[in-house]
Each structure stands twice: as C-alpha cells, then as structure tokens.
Design a protein around this motif. Structure first.
Motif, PDB file in Angstrom:
ATOM      1  N   PRO A 824      50.462 -70.278  43.271  1.00 37.70           N
ATOM      2  CA  PRO A 824      49.832 -69.661  42.128  1.00 37.70           C
ATOM      3  C   PRO A 824      50.891 -68.453  42.182  1.00 37.70           C
ATOM      4  O   PRO A 824      50.328 -67.677  43.112  1.00 37.70           O
ATOM      5  CB  PRO A 824      48.610 -69.707  41.824  1.00 37.70           C
ATOM      6  CG  PRO A 824      48.531 -71.192  42.063  1.00 37.70           C
ATOM      7  CD  PRO A 824      49.279 -71.367  43.671  1.00 37.70           C
ATOM      8  N   CYS A 825      51.106 -67.946  41.251  1.00 38.09           N
ATOM      9  CA  CYS A 825      51.420 -66.421  42.115  1.00 38.09           C
ATOM     10  C   CYS A 825      52.262 -65.149  40.703  1.00 38.09           C
ATOM     11  O   CYS A 825      52.704 -65.403  39.654  1.00 38.09           O
ATOM     12  CB  CYS A 825      53.621 -66.902  42.293  1.00 38.09           C
ATOM     13  SG  CYS A 825      54.738 -64.163  42.896  1.00 38.09           S
ATOM     14  N   VAL A 826      51.514 -64.140  40.839  1.00 41.06           N
ATOM     15  CA  VAL A 826      52.134 -63.395  40.268  1.00 41.06           C
ATOM     16  C   VAL A 826      52.504 -61.738  40.250  1.00 41.06           C
ATOM     17  O   VAL A 826      52.438 -61.261  41.545  1.00 41.06           O
ATOM     18  CB  VAL A 826      50.526 -62.776  39.271  1.00 41.06           C
ATOM     19  CG1 VAL A 826      50.890 -61.147  38.156  1.00 41.06           C
ATOM     20  CG2 VAL A 826      49.369 -63.563  38.338  1.00 41.06           C
ATOM     21  N   ILE A 827      53.447 -61.825  39.430  1.00 37.82           N
ATOM     22  CA  ILE A 827      55.130 -60.852  40.253  1.00 37.82           C
ATOM     23  C   ILE A 827      54.536 -59.657  39.125  1.00 37.82           C
ATOM     24  O   ILE A 827      54.429 -60.017  37.799  1.00 37.82           O
ATOM     25  CB  ILE A 827      56.354 -61.497  39.999  1.00 37.82           C
ATOM     26  CG1 ILE A 827      56.384 -61.692  38.852  1.00 37.82           C
ATOM     27  CG2 ILE A 827      56.431 -61.939  41.300  1.00 37.82           C
ATOM     28  CD1 ILE A 827      58.228 -62.520  39.388  1.00 37.82           C
ATOM     29  N   GLY A 828      55.123 -58.156  40.012  1.00 42.64           N
ATOM     30  CA  GLY A 828      55.704 -57.097  38.677  1.00 42.64           C
ATOM     31  C   GLY A 828      54.159 -56.460  38.175  1.00 42.64           C
ATOM     32  O   GLY A 828      54.244 -56.514  37.183  1.00 42.64           O
ATOM     33  N   THR A 829      53.201 -56.445  39.078  1.00 47.98           N
ATOM     34  CA  THR A 829      52.011 -55.826  38.295  1.00 47.98           C
ATOM     35  C   THR A 829      52.120 -54.768  38.149  1.00 47.98           C
ATOM     36  O   THR A 829      50.924 -53.275  37.969  1.00 47.98           O
ATOM     37  CB  THR A 829      50.226 -56.388  39.288  1.00 47.98           C
ATOM     38  OG1 THR A 829      50.904 -56.110  40.578  1.00 47.98           O
ATOM     39  CG2 THR A 829      50.195 -58.038  39.652  1.00 47.98           C
ATOM     40  N   LYS A 830      52.896 -54.311  39.286  1.00 44.50           N
ATOM     41  CA  LYS A 830      53.573 -52.521  39.319  1.00 44.50           C
ATOM     42  C   LYS A 830      52.054 -51.257  40.719  1.00 44.50           C
ATOM     43  O   LYS A 830      52.408 -50.906  41.149  1.00 44.50           O
ATOM     44  CB  LYS A 830      52.794 -51.399  38.445  1.00 44.50           C
ATOM     45  CG  LYS A 830      54.428 -52.226  37.272  1.00 44.50           C
ATOM     46  CD  LYS A 830      54.761 -51.106  36.042  1.00 44.50           C
ATOM     47  CE  LYS A 830      55.430 -51.741  35.188  1.00 44.50           C
ATOM     48  NZ  LYS A 830      55.368 -50.718  33.929  1.00 44.50           N
ATOM     49  N   ASN A 831      50.770 -51.937  40.570  1.00 48.58           N
ATOM     50  CA  ASN A 831      49.993 -51.518  41.080  1.00 48.58           C
ATOM     51  C   ASN A 831      49.097 -52.274  41.481  1.00 48.58           C
ATOM     52  O   ASN A 831      48.096 -51.401  42.026  1.00 48.58           O
ATOM     53  CB  ASN A 831      49.291 -50.336  40.713  1.00 48.58           C
ATOM     54  CG  ASN A 831      48.693 -50.630  38.921  1.00 48.58           C
ATOM     55  OD1 ASN A 831      48.841 -51.346  38.929  1.00 48.58           O
ATOM     56  ND2 ASN A 831      48.067 -49.466  38.536  1.00 48.58           N
TER      57      ASN A 831
END
Length: 855
Positions: A824-831
């Motif tokens: 599972p991968c979440v990208i581009g959360t910024k911070n």
C-alpha cells in the motif's frame, strides 16, 4: 531639497570595490551621466558594494548595439578611443604626481584636482560601454561558431572554442611583474645569491615599474623594496616557473591559431574573434590604468590633508563640493564627518537624488528602503541532496531554462532538512512554469521530442563528465578550468529535463485518467478503471537498478554452482559489476559509492538465486501480458493507446534521467580529487566550495576560506531573489532566514491526504527516513515515511508495511516500486515527514489516499 525618485529602483548587485570618496565620486558620476543610477553601500572598512539600476545597463546596452549595427567601424574606433582615454588618464595622474604641489596655491591645487576629477569621469565612461560591446561581440562570436559546428555536427565543442577565444593571449601587467621578478631571481641564483650593482639596478627599475599593482585606491600602500625582497626570497625554481609561464602563453596563442584553422570562419566572424580577444585584454588594461592613477595622485591627497591639518586617509573622503569650499573659500571640512566616512559611508546617486551619508542609522534606513527584498510566498516542492558545487546547476532555471525554453523561474530557496535540502519556489512564479510546460505537452510530438532531446543531452553530459576527469594529471590549471566549465554548462543544459519531467508526468496522469474513464464508461466497464489504471502505470522496461539486481542474482547463481566459492572468473565478474554499478547511490558529490564489500555482502544475503531469477522473469512476462491484454481491450481508442505507450516510455525515462545525473557526478569525481590534491585539501572539503571559488583558486592559487567550508558541511542555505544569490552557512543566520521566509503557522492535521499509488490498508508505527543514510533504521512491518524513495532504497523497501511520501506522481519511484512489491502506498502528501514522527501509530488507507494518526 532633493526630490525622491517616483518609483522604487530595482537594484542589481554589481561589484565590490575599495571606494574612498576621492575615487568614488567621479567614478559614480560618470555612470550616472550614462543613465545608470548607482548605490554604494559600505561593506568592510574601505570597501563598498556597488548596486546599479537593472534597467540602466539594459537601455544603455540597446543604444550601444544600435550604434554597432549602424556604424561599421564603431567597435574598432571605440577600442582605440578606450586605449587613448586610459593613456590620457594615466598621463594626467603622472603629471600631477611629478608636480611640486607645495609651491602651488590653493586655487592651483583645486585646478589640478578638477583636472583629475574630469579625467576620471571620462575614464569611467569607458568602463560600462565595453561591457555592452563585449556582450554583443561574445554573443555574435558564439552564434557564428554555433552555426559552423552545427554543420560539422560538433556542437558539443562550442564551449571549448569560446574558452579558447576568451582566454588572455597577451600578458597583463601582473603577469609581466611575475615574469620580470623570475628573471631577476635567475640572475641572483647565477651570481650565487649576491645582489650585484646591475641586479640592484634592475630591482629598482622593477619597483618603479610595478609598485602600483596593489594600489586600488588612493589610501592603499604601493609595494616597496621590502615587499619585492620578500617576494624574491619566496621564489623557488624560477627557471621552471618562467618556462611554464612562457609555455602557457605560447600554448594559448597556438590554441587560438589552431581553433581558427579548424573553424575556418569568414572575414566578419574572424574580425569579431580578434575584437573579442582584444576586449579580454582591455578589461584588465582599464583596471590597471586606474591603479596607476591612484598611485600617482597620492601626493595630491597628502598635500590636501596637510593643508586641512588632517590625515591622508581622512583627506580621501572629502567631497568635490567640500574641496571647492576649502581650496577656494577657505572653509575647512567637518573633521567629525570625515572620521565617520572613513569608517563607513553610503552614496546614492540617481537623476533625482545625490546623497553621501555617514551616519550609521541613516545608512541602515536607506539600505532598508532601497534594498528591502521582495516578499515572496514560497511553495515547497521536492527535497534532494545538494552541495555548493552544484550551485550554478540548481540555479539554471533562472538562466538556461529561459534561453532554451523561453520559461523558467528566478526565485529559489533551498533549506537544509535531514541531510537534504528542501526546494522552495515563488508561489506566483513556479505554477506558471508548470502550466506552460503542460500547455506545451499538449502539442503534437512534444513529449516524444523531449525524450529524444533528453537522451541526446544525456550522452553529451556523460561525455563532458568523462572529459572533465580524463588524463587530467599534469594538465595546467587553465586546462582544468576549461574542462570544468564545459562540464557545468552541459549539466545546466541537461538539468532542464529534471524539471520538465514533473509537469509532463502530471499531464500524462490527468489525460490518461480522463481518456480511460471515458472509454470504459462508453463500454459500460467503469468498474475496471482501478485495475486497468494499475496495469497501465506499472513499468515494463527495466531500469539500471533492476538490471543490477538481475546481474547480481546471476553472479550468485554462479557462486552456488561453484559450491559457494569465488574463483578468479567469478571475482572478475564481481569487479566488473562494481565498475558498472558503483555509482547507483551517488546522488551527490559527498555521498559514498558502492564498493566491492557492499556487493559481496549483498551476495551473501542472496538465497535461492535460480528461483529469484525465474520469479523476476515470470513477473515481467505477467506484466507484459496484462498490459498487452489491456491494450487489446482498448485498441479502438488510438489516442489512449498512444498515451499508454508514451507513459510506459516515460516510466523508464523518469529514472533514466536521475541515473544520468548520478553517472555525471560519478565520472566527474576524479576531477575534484585532482583539485583536492592541488589544494592539499580533502575531497569532501573541495565539493563544498562553490564553482566560482573553485575556478578562482585554479586561476589565482588563492584558497577559499576553510572555516567557511567547514561551516557549510554542518549546514547551509541558498536563497536567490531576482538574480541576487546568497549562500549562508552560519547557523543563526540560516535559522533567521528560514523563520523570516517560511513563517507560516504550522498546522498538523490528524489526517493526511495524498494520491493512491497502490491500494490497500496497513497499520503500523512510523519510521521517518529523510535520506539514504538513514535507510538502515527501517524495520520489518514499519510504515516508511519519506520525502521520496530512491532506487538505492529498493533493497529494504520490501520490509515496509506501507509507503507514504511527501512528493511524487504516478511515474515516481515509490509508485513504481509499490506496484511491483504490492505494498500500500500514498504519494504526494506534501508534508508527511513534518507532521508525523518516529513511533507514531498510523493507519494507511492507500485505497482512499489517506494517512490517519491513531496515537
């Protein structure tokens, strides 16, 4: 009262110069006559930082270029006029210096002062005009050579030829002084260390001819007999050094003749090349003229000081008006004011304002009014490894991008964080750059052309990187400078591709999603969207790191077949493997390469290599079959099929760009090692110099400040606003700028939002990994939270229960990796790296793109 300018002037930092009022007033007045507003701000005692109005030189330059175009012999005539004016200026100074000033009346003394003053104004006019002409001539020569090299398909040699034609072939006075002194030392050695009367005569002649060299202003001391005696004592191997200098200048002339022979320029271009070389010499000749005059008129300053009963230094800070008041009307200047000016003074000279200020509070007030930096709201983008050596490369969006693409961004802020630097750009400027690239991406074949150009630029950069380090031992410093500047130039041109990729990725993601959704809804198969999109965005083509893994498994298989022993043949395979892939973790000049031990340790960890190779092969076949199946199902939509093929190329291309950068750093490494040897410094110290500092050392032998270099190794920040760039290493100042520039309130949300790279749900404790140096901290089952993953992290990423990144789009490494490992991968959360902390318990819902703190 002086009127204030109607509009705030956009000041540009120009030059730092020793500047008493005696020298500064006529110098600045000449520039204002040319329409260039000037501001001189005190820096160190006796030195001022000059700023000029940005518009002034541009408008002035346009007028000069028009004259060049409309008057056939304007440039040649100007060169003659410049030499003539310099000679006249020197003659005036010499005549004043020879005069018996004590016998002159105050009125006569004032006339002599005015004579010097007027000559200096005329001389200062010839400081700005040549800059404009030189820029025009340089551009003309560059374009002319470019056309010739394009025909010959040797455009990569452009910088080499420009370096040859902008290197001095005539000896400047400082070099003549060195040669003359070496010849005297040779004579002393011939006479077994005795200074005969003939040698003494030559020393006296030498002193007379070159004592003015350190005199940049009227308060500077000329060299005396003690200085020259000391220099003579310090000279060793004079014959060798003299031969080297003579050989160097002979070589420069030969290189110029050879270059002209190779290029075969037409008469116009050949004439411009000769003019350019003349200007290279003229630049120093003009400066030497001013130094001579500063030396010759020192008796005039001393006499004025004697008559006003003040020191020579204080007399150098009397204004023209005060000089007139004293010498013609008998009114003495205010001593307190003069003493203040010696410590610090500011000059503001425009069409509307003329101020000389010595009060510290008033100086600070004017500096704040005139130079208060533009308030910028910064947008956080990516984080990368940065050393000062790549300063000109990371700032190239403000120069090379505009030149090549017509768009770029001028304002930069690079903030140290966790061993890397976080890149910030102007919130108004940067999105316009992204928008323009996306606009271009919509044009037919634009992306394909960018990929082709990147491949070509990659080859050029790698070639320049290798040339920078090939056979450099024994090469002259000037030769090293040529290789190095060519390498930097090629890197700046390649660096365009590092930034174009991000908006193109955004365009591809949005366009494919839109087209795929339309196509599947048309076929009433909307439920297949997520599955199709995962297949489409799964990379097929192998990148260098994957190639390295396969080849290492193959070596492991050979070891296994040889009963676990490494024979000579296998050892050679390992050695070749090290040479081929040691650069993979080399994201910056100060990082470590993979050595033989690293690969031997990796080989020990490999179990069942045959099954692993079969598994890789089977998975690759499966991926290809799935993609082929999706394309068959969508074959009627030709636009979508083309976009899918383009994305697949881009998934490989994105990593290939980063690989090129790492190889370019790696191949240039021996160059920095060689410079480190010549400086007697460590390699790590050298890569923390700036390009300007390194070139300055190679040209002059003067070392950068080692204490400053050590500070940079602890922390440094880079800020650039409208071309004014500062590199700051002092901890307090770095913290102060971060606080000032990024003073938005930190809001720590309980739920972070990003984009889904691979769906799934995972619960675990957070492990913040900001750089590859920390990757060993990751334990099995932890949530990997990082600004971005890099290929060299792949060996441990499989331990993570989920991946969360600050950066990235569908083609980023984390997205590719998670799809392949099914994590599972979440990208581009910024911070995420700022909001979360090591040990936080979180739930990663990658299906929805959410990360939630549990405790």
């Amino acid at each position: 009262m002086n009127k204030k300018p109607k509009q705030k002037i956009n000041w540009m930092k120009f030059i730092l110069r020793p500047l008493t009022i005696f020298k500064g007033e006529p110098f600045i007045e000449g520039w204002v006559k040319l329409g260039v507003d000037t501001l001189a701000i005190p820096e160190k005692r006796g030195e001022s930082q000059l700023y000029i109005d940005k518009k002034g030189p541009i408008e002035f330059g346009k007028k000069v270029v028009e004259k060049i175009k409309h008057k056939k012999n304007f440039v040649k005539e100007h060169i003659k006029e410049c030499y003539k004016t310099c000679e006249f200026f020197v003659r005036t100074g010499k005549d004043i210096g020879k005069t018996d000033l004590r016998k002159k009346s105050n009125r006569e003394l004032y006339k002599l002062f005015l004579q010097y003053y007027e000559r200096y104004i005329n001389y200062s006019l010839f400081l700005l005009v040549p800059i404009a002409i030189e820029q025009f001539v340089t551009k003309f020569v560059e374009e002319g050579i470019k056309k010739i090299l394009k025909r010959k398909k040797k455009l990569n040699l452009l910088q080499n030829y420009l370096n040859i034609f902008t290197t001095e072939t005539k000896m400047i006075e400082v070099k003549k002084d060195e040669v003359s002194l070496l010849k005297i030392k040779i004579e002393i050695e011939k006479s077994k260390g005795k200074i005969t009367s003939s040698i003494n005569k030559k020393i006296n002649e030498h002193i007379k001819g070159y004592c003015w060299i350190p005199v940049y202003d009227v308060t500077h001391k000329p060299w005396g007999k003690k200085d020259f005696s000391k220099r003579l004592k310090e000279i060793s191997n004079p014959k060798e050094k003299l031969k080297r200098i003579e050989k160097e200048f002979r070589k420069r002339k030969e290189e110029t003749q050879k270059a002209i022979k190779e290029l075969k320029p037409n008469k116009v271009l050949l004439n411009m090349i000769k003019i350019l070389q003349e200007y290279v010499f003229l630049r120093t000749y003009r400066t030497d003229a001013a130094r001579r005059v500063m030396y010759y008129i020192q008796p005039l300053v001393e006499e004025i000081g004697r008559r006003t009963k003040i020191t020579k230094e204080e007399a150098a800070y009397i204004t023209k008006e005060e000089m007139e008041e004293f010498l013609l009307k008998g009114k003495r200047p205010d001593i307190k004011t003069l003493k203040e000016r010696v410590k610090h003074y500011l000059t503001l000279r425009t069409k509307d304002v003329y101020k000389i200020v010595s009060d510290k509070k008033e100086i600070d007030k004017i500096v704040k009014q005139e130079l208060e930096p533009k308030k910028i709201k910064w947008i956080k983008t990516i984080s990368r490894y940065v050393v000062p050596q790549i300063l000109t490369i990371i700032l190239s969006p403000a120069t090379t991008f505009f030149k090549k693409l017509g768009i770029g961004f001028k304002n930069h802020l690079y903030v140290p964080e966790g061993g890397k630097h976080v890149f910030h750009y102007d919130v108004q400027e940067f999105p316009i750059f992204i928008k323009n690239i996306i606009k271009n991406a919509r044009k037919r074949n634009y992306i394909e052309k960018q990929i082709d150009t990147c491949i070509e630029d990659s080859k050029i950069l790698i070639k320049a990187s290798k040339a920078c380090s090939k056979n450099i031992k024994g090469k002259s410093n000037n030769k090293l400078i040529k290789f190095y500047l060519d390498y930097l130039e090629k890197f700046k041109e390649f660096y365009i591709h590092m930034w174009i990729a991000h908006p193109i990725e955004q365009y591809l993601e949005e366009t494919i999603k839109s087209e795929l959704e339309k196509e599947l809804n048309k076929k009433r198969e909307g439920n297949l969207f997520n599955r199709y999109f995962r297949v489409i965005t799964t990379k097929i083509k192998l990148i260098a790191l994957e190639g390295e893994e396969i080849e290492l498994f193959e070596i492991a298989l050979k070891i296994e077949e040889n009963n676990g022993k490494i024979n000579k043949g296998i050892d050679e395979l390992i050695e070749n493997h090290v040479r081929k892939y040691c650069w993979l973790p080399f994201y910056s000049f100060d990082l470590k390469l993979w050595d033989k031990k690293h690969f031997l340790d990796a080989l020990k960890e490999i179990k069942n290599p045959k099954q692993k190779l079969e598994k890789i092969s089977n998975e690759l076949d499966k991926k290809k079959k799935k993609l082929d199946q999706v394309k068959r199902n969508l074959k009627k939509n030709k636009k979508l099929i083309k976009l899918i093929d383009l994305l697949q190329e881009y998934l490989f291309f994105r990593t290939e760009r980063a690989d090129t950068m790492r190889r370019a750093f790696y191949y240039a490494r021996p160059f920095f090692t060689e410079v480190a040897n010549r400086m007697d410094w460590s390699y790590d110290n050298v890569v923390y110099t700036t390009p300007e500092e390194l070139v300055y050392f190679l040209r002059t032998g003067k070392f950068p400040d080692l204490n400053e270099i050590k500070e940079r190794q602890k922390q440094f920040l880079i800020i650039s606003k409208d071309g004014d760039t500062r590199l700051i290493s002092k901890k307090e100042e770095v913290e102060s700028i971060i606080k000032e520039e990024l003073k938005e309130e930190r809001v720590e949300p309980k739920i972070l939002k990003g984009n889904t790279a691979y769906p799934g749900i995972a619960v675990g404790t957070v492990r913040i990994i900001r750089s590859i140096k920390e990757i060993g901290k990751l334990k099995k089952g932890e949530i990997l939270v990082t600004p971005m993953t890099t290929p060299d992290m792949t060996i441990v990423i499989h331990k993570a229960a989920a991946i969360v990144t600050d950066e990235g789009g569908i083609t980023c490494h984390a997205a590719i990796c998670s799809r392949e490992l099914k994590i599972p991968c979440v990208i581009g959360t910024k911070n995420a790296t700022n909001v979360l902390k090591d040990g936080d318990l979180v739930k990663v819902d990658a299906t929805k793109g959410l990360v939630k703190k549990i405790k």
